[in-house]
Design a protein around this motif. Structure first.
Motif, PDB file in Angstrom:
ATOM      1  N   ARG A 282      -7.275 -69.426  52.551  1.00 23.62           N
ATOM      2  CA  ARG A 282      -5.989 -68.735  52.674  1.00 23.62           C
ATOM      3  C   ARG A 282      -5.819 -67.648  51.619  1.00 23.62           C
ATOM      4  O   ARG A 282      -4.843 -66.888  51.647  1.00 23.62           O
ATOM      5  CB  ARG A 282      -4.832 -69.733  52.548  1.00 23.62           C
ATOM      6  N   LEU A 283      -6.758 -67.561  50.667  1.00 29.79           N
ATOM      7  CA  LEU A 283      -6.636 -66.641  49.534  1.00 29.79           C
ATOM      8  C   LEU A 283      -7.572 -65.452  49.695  1.00 29.79           C
ATOM      9  O   LEU A 283      -8.594 -65.539  50.388  1.00 29.79           O
ATOM     10  CB  LEU A 283      -6.942 -67.391  48.233  1.00 29.79           C
ATOM     11  N   PRO A 284      -7.288 -64.320  49.032  1.00 30.66           N
ATOM     12  CA  PRO A 284      -8.137 -63.132  49.185  1.00 30.66           C
ATOM     13  C   PRO A 284      -9.436 -63.237  48.406  1.00 30.66           C
ATOM     14  O   PRO A 284      -9.522 -63.903  47.374  1.00 30.66           O
ATOM     15  CB  PRO A 284      -7.254 -62.011  48.619  1.00 30.66           C
ATOM     16  N   GLY A 285     -10.472 -62.545  48.911  1.00 34.53           N
ATOM     17  CA  GLY A 285     -11.741 -62.468  48.198  1.00 34.53           C
ATOM     18  C   GLY A 285     -12.284 -63.841  47.888  1.00 34.53           C
ATOM     19  O   GLY A 285     -12.310 -64.728  48.740  1.00 34.53           O
ATOM     20  N   SER A 286     -12.728 -64.014  46.642  1.00 35.09           N
ATOM     21  CA  SER A 286     -13.222 -65.324  46.217  1.00 35.09           C
ATOM     22  C   SER A 286     -12.267 -65.956  45.205  1.00 35.09           C
ATOM     23  O   SER A 286     -12.685 -66.672  44.300  1.00 35.09           O
ATOM     24  CB  SER A 286     -14.627 -65.194  45.608  1.00 35.09           C
ATOM     25  N   VAL A 287     -10.962 -65.708  45.377  1.00 30.24           N
ATOM     26  CA  VAL A 287      -9.971 -66.341  44.511  1.00 30.24           C
ATOM     27  C   VAL A 287     -10.039 -67.850  44.718  1.00 30.24           C
ATOM     28  O   VAL A 287     -10.068 -68.342  45.838  1.00 30.24           O
ATOM     29  CB  VAL A 287      -8.554 -65.833  44.841  1.00 30.24           C
ATOM     30  N   MET A 288     -10.090 -68.588  43.627  1.00 29.95           N
ATOM     31  CA  MET A 288     -10.164 -70.041  43.698  1.00 29.95           C
ATOM     32  C   MET A 288      -8.763 -70.649  43.638  1.00 29.95           C
ATOM     33  O   MET A 288      -7.907 -70.174  42.902  1.00 29.95           O
ATOM     34  CB  MET A 288     -11.014 -70.590  42.551  1.00 29.95           C
ATOM     35  N   PRO A 289      -8.512 -71.695  44.425  1.00 35.39           N
ATOM     36  CA  PRO A 289      -7.161 -72.252  44.503  1.00 35.39           C
ATOM     37  C   PRO A 289      -6.750 -73.017  43.252  1.00 35.39           C
ATOM     38  O   PRO A 289      -7.556 -73.713  42.636  1.00 35.39           O
ATOM     39  CB  PRO A 289      -7.233 -73.186  45.705  1.00 35.39           C
ATOM     40  N   ALA A 290      -5.481 -72.877  42.904  1.00 33.90           N
ATOM     41  CA  ALA A 290      -4.855 -73.676  41.846  1.00 33.90           C
ATOM     42  C   ALA A 290      -4.141 -74.846  42.519  1.00 33.90           C
ATOM     43  O   ALA A 290      -3.963 -74.860  43.741  1.00 33.90           O
ATOM     44  CB  ALA A 290      -3.875 -72.820  41.056  1.00 33.90           C
ATOM     45  N   PRO A 291      -3.714 -75.845  41.739  1.00 34.17           N
ATOM     46  CA  PRO A 291      -3.025 -76.991  42.341  1.00 34.17           C
ATOM     47  C   PRO A 291      -1.854 -76.608  43.244  1.00 34.17           C
ATOM     48  O   PRO A 291      -1.618 -77.262  44.263  1.00 34.17           O
ATOM     49  CB  PRO A 291      -2.565 -77.787  41.115  1.00 34.17           C
ATOM     50  N   ALA A 292      -1.126 -75.543  42.902  1.00 39.20           N
ATOM     51  CA  ALA A 292       0.027 -75.132  43.711  1.00 39.20           C
ATOM     52  C   ALA A 292      -0.379 -74.620  45.089  1.00 39.20           C
ATOM     53  O   ALA A 292       0.452 -74.557  46.008  1.00 39.20           O
ATOM     54  CB  ALA A 292       0.819 -74.047  42.967  1.00 39.20           C
ATOM     55  N   ASP A 293      -1.658 -74.237  45.250  1.00 41.64           N
ATOM     56  CA  ASP A 293      -2.133 -73.728  46.540  1.00 41.64           C
ATOM     57  C   ASP A 293      -2.543 -74.838  47.505  1.00 41.64           C
ATOM     58  O   ASP A 293      -2.746 -74.580  48.699  1.00 41.64           O
ATOM     59  CB  ASP A 293      -3.345 -72.802  46.328  1.00 41.64           C
ATOM     60  N   LEU A 294      -2.686 -76.052  47.016  1.00 40.52           N
ATOM     61  CA  LEU A 294      -3.178 -77.148  47.842  1.00 40.52           C
ATOM     62  C   LEU A 294      -2.076 -77.714  48.732  1.00 40.52           C
ATOM     63  O   LEU A 294      -0.909 -77.764  48.347  1.00 40.52           O
ATOM     64  CB  LEU A 294      -3.739 -78.270  46.965  1.00 40.52           C
ATOM     65  N   VAL A 295      -2.471 -78.137  49.932  1.00 38.69           N
ATOM     66  CA  VAL A 295      -1.549 -78.798  50.858  1.00 38.69           C
ATOM     67  C   VAL A 295      -2.182 -80.124  51.276  1.00 38.69           C
ATOM     68  O   VAL A 295      -2.736 -80.262  52.376  1.00 38.69           O
ATOM     69  CB  VAL A 295      -1.264 -77.919  52.093  1.00 38.69           C
ATOM     70  N   PRO A 296      -2.150 -81.130  50.400  1.00 35.25           N
ATOM     71  CA  PRO A 296      -2.823 -82.409  50.691  1.00 35.25           C
ATOM     72  C   PRO A 296      -2.355 -83.057  51.983  1.00 35.25           C
ATOM     73  O   PRO A 296      -3.134 -83.746  52.656  1.00 35.25           O
ATOM     74  CB  PRO A 296      -2.475 -83.269  49.473  1.00 35.25           C
ATOM     75  N   ALA A 297      -1.080 -82.836  52.357  1.00 38.83           N
ATOM     76  CA  ALA A 297      -0.549 -83.471  53.562  1.00 38.83           C
ATOM     77  C   ALA A 297      -1.226 -82.972  54.829  1.00 38.83           C
ATOM     78  O   ALA A 297      -1.146 -83.630  55.879  1.00 38.83           O
ATOM     79  CB  ALA A 297       0.959 -83.237  53.654  1.00 38.83           C
TER      80      ALA A 297
END
Length: 316
Positions: A282-297
């Motif tokens: 869902r993020l641009p380029g090779s940006v790595m996700p932070a905890p706020a980007d996760l949707v565990p549900a």
């Protein structure tokens, strides 16, 4: 959690977002990023984004190599630089609005025997404080598949758990040294066992074959079809709903980082792997996700593997 990553062929990655890819045309980019690249580099970036300690062991050379180290330092990532005579490669990725990705990867600088040995020695020097050593990506010219087998053997001799994300002859050569986890995608899985994979059940059998060849566990990415974890204690399947794909660059690396930071074993780690991979696309380029980007549900994990379900992109 402290994760050491090894990237034998790192890169400086330029990602361009374009309205559409047309051969022979002049394209106007709507977005541009420059990131430190290479599979292990991305794992370190994702580990750091999740708030864990990481050290990236990298052979770097020339101005591109210096920029890779500078960009990683800006992300708070410790780097153990192995100086090499050649220039670190630069790669190009072109992303279209529907998430389609076109990549141009350079071969990288040739590493001589002394540089290859120095890279191994540097990993050994820092391995004592690592919970996991993630060995990731292709080899540069000058290093053959036995180099990866040597790396896994030395890491295990130092008492570290080893995660391996490579393919082809490098993967096959390293299996005899019994890495704790290997992380192929569907195409790499098919290549490793020498037969096409048409269903999820085919992928399960291929992963079991790889375990019998030496891997402790297999974390297999099946792209839009989800992920498999095949271990001595069981087989698990997981998938996540993704509403829009912006870029798949580095998504598999983010997935491995999620798996390792969640302990590197069992369904809980598989769920974390899928959540990180889904967030990355869902993020641009090779940006790595932070905890706020996760949707565990959005992640579903089950032992009821849909073995008869066809792979939407059959691997051969």
């Amino acid at each position: 959690m402290n994760i050491l990553t090894v990237t034998p062929n790192p890169s400086l990655d330029r990602t361009y977002e374009v309205p559409g890819l047309r051969r022979g045309a002049v394209l106007r980019a709507t977005g541009e990023r420059v990131d430190p690249g290479g599979k292990g580099v991305n794992v370190s970036r994702a580990v750091a984004a999740a708030g864990h300690r990481t050290l990236a062991v990298l052979p770097l050379g020339g101005a591109p190599g210096a920029l890779v180290a500078e960009l990683l330092a800006a992300e708070g990532i410790e780097v153990a630089v192995v100086p090499v005579a050649g220039r670190t490669r630069s790669n190009i990725a072109v992303v279209e609005p529907d998430g389609s990705l076109t990549k141009i990867n350079a071969p990288g600088p040739e590493l001589g025997p002394r540089e290859g040995e120095l890279l191994l020695a540097t990993v050994r020097e820092h391995s004592a404080r690592a919970d996991w050593i993630a060995c990731c990506g292709s080899l540069p010219p000058g290093l053959g598949p036995p180099w990866y087998a040597d790396l896994v053997a030395r890491a295990r001799a130092a008492g570290a758990r080893v995660a391996l994300d490579t393919s082809g002859p490098c993967l096959v050569a390293a299996l005899r040294e019994r890495p704790d986890v290997v992380k192929p995608n569907a195409e790499e899985l098919a290549r490793a066992v020498g037969r096409p994979l048409a269903t999820i059940g085919d992928a399960v059998q291929a992963a079991q074959d790889i375990r019998e060849s030496g891997a402790g566990a297999v974390l297999a990415s099946l792209g839009v079809d989800g992920q498999l974890l095949v271990t001595a204690s069981g087989t698990y399947f997981a998938c996540a709903a993704v509403d829009a794909v912006r870029s798949t660059v580095g998504a598999g690396d983010a997935s491995l980082a999620g798996f390792l930071t969640a302990g590197g074993e069992g369904p809980r780690a598989l769920a974390a792997a899928v959540a990180h991979g889904a967030a990355a696309v869902r993020l641009p380029g090779s940006v790595m996700p932070a905890p706020a980007d996760l949707v565990p549900a959005s992640v579903t994990v089950t032992e009821a593997v849909p073995v008869d379900r066809p792979l939407r992109a059959p691997a051969s």
